[in-house]
Design an enzyme around this catalytic site. Sequence first.
Site, short mmCIF file in Angstrom:
data_model
loop_
_atom_site.label_atom_id
_atom_site.label_comp_id
_atom_site.label_asym_id
_atom_site.label_seq_id
_atom_site.Cartn_x
_atom_site.Cartn_y
_atom_site.Cartn_z
N LYS A 175 13.66 -4.95 -12.01
CA LYS A 175 12.64 -4.59 -13.02
C LYS A 175 12.04 -3.25 -12.58
O LYS A 175 11.19 -3.19 -11.72
CB LYS A 175 11.56 -5.69 -13.08
N GLU A 250 6.53 -3.25 0.08
CA GLU A 250 6.35 -1.90 0.59
C GLU A 250 5.27 -1.26 -0.26
O GLU A 250 5.51 -0.89 -1.42
CB GLU A 250 7.68 -1.12 0.51
N CYS A 284 4.23 7.11 -1.07
CA CYS A 284 3.41 6.20 -0.27
C CYS A 284 3.19 6.73 1.14
O CYS A 284 2.21 6.39 1.79
CB CYS A 284 4.07 4.81 -0.22
N GLU A 385 -6.07 5.26 -1.45
CA GLU A 385 -4.87 6.03 -1.78
C GLU A 385 -5.04 6.76 -3.10
O GLU A 385 -5.35 6.16 -4.12
CB GLU A 385 -3.66 5.10 -1.85
#
Length: 493
Positions: A175, A250, A284, A385
């Site tokens: 997906k 992750e 990331c 973040e």
Amino acid sequence: MTKYRLHIDGDWVDPDGGEWLDTYDPYRGEPWAQIPRGNGEDVSRAVRAADRAMTDGPWAGLSASERGKIMRNIGDLVVKNAERLAEIEARDNGKLLAEMRSQLVSISECWYYYAGLADKIEGAAIPIEKPNTFAFTIREPIGVVAALTAWNSPLWFVAVKCAPALAAGCAVVVKPSEFASASTLEFAGLMKEAGLPGGVFNVVTGLGPEAGAALVEHQEVAKITFTGSDATGARIYETAARTMKRVSLELGGKSPNIVFEDADLDGAAAGVVAGIFGAAGQMCSAGSRLLVHNSVKDVFTEKLLRLAHDVRLGDPMDPRTNVGPIATPPQYQKVLHYIDIAKAEGARCVLGGKPAVGPGLIGGQFVEPTILVDVTNSMRIAQEEVFGPVLSIIGFDDEEQAVRIGNDVAYGLVAGVWTKSIGRAMRMSKALRVGTVWVNTYRTYSYMVPFGGMKRSGMGREQGIEAVNEYLEIKSVMISTDDDAPPNLFVMR
């Protein structure tokens, strides 16, 4: 516009609901293709196909060496179609075409690497203490794998998730993010040519709350591998726990790039700029917190400003471009919002800090490379973040303080250390609570080296030999070789 279909059981099929979603070119700010809006029924079709492939289909009957040969064919087809795949992904998420060309080389080699590992999966004979008993272990595929990928590097995530899963003998349902699904669907079109049996690799596109949630909740999914935000990862982890699914996550990062006074400052400056402005900071592992020794902080900041001033924004297809657009309108607004928050909390902007405009910057989704000073580690800009081209500079006085600041976040994905001292490099590598430490380099990836995070950056590892183990169950077998009368089974032996 290109109109894609779902890839289920080796065939192209229309979505159950008969609806499609526009996918946008972030550089031009306009739709260029349509992807299917899959739903729970589409997910069920794909999961059933994957389960059949693992239990009744040809995939289940192939030897590990035969699986490896098919996977090598996939790698060959990635090489053959690299330019087309690179252009599609660059158009779909705004990533630089030059970077995508380089990444496609690594993606093909990743498929070759796991093709070679497919027939190296072994159990062990265990010389246990019990007489007349032969004990051994075997490793079996864990089951149907749900792979949920992020929009910033779709084909890379497909490779590092699906290649080890296929090497282990699993079948997958992918997906992709609804913001960047086209390259994954194009990749799916190569599977039949590679000789992969139907049902082994399925792609269901659509919205997270519809297709994504249905996939995570499906009873026949045994393993979930997800790349994305820590908030979404936490929800997936909670949902998976209800049916005891295995999970690899992750997630995000707020990574420190730490420059000591003895470092090669010119090399470190280049590494810091690439580590935060590469891919427009949409990674990331972005080195979004620069920790620099106070004795060289002012000199180093000037070096950064000179380098960053020359960063070229523009068309991702133009080889002269260093930084492309922000991939999605919501992410664009988020980046600008965090810059405003930083200023309100007392950070001072010495470069950038606003939307980028000018010749060639069309589509309205460019943010100037931004450098903030007077930042403390307690500020939101240092703790949360951003996922954009925003660098926060924080000073430190010694190793102990650098470690304390470096570790003082909820995340633990990567860190950079710049020093000429091998002793310091080793001490810092041990002390930093992250999954990867780069010393005198940054953004150095290899499909051979495990990658993953600590704390809120996730769990499990992708890449390397360890990744295959994420898709295997260990089964223990003990066989009595005693030809005498059966033992008293009421007594534990």
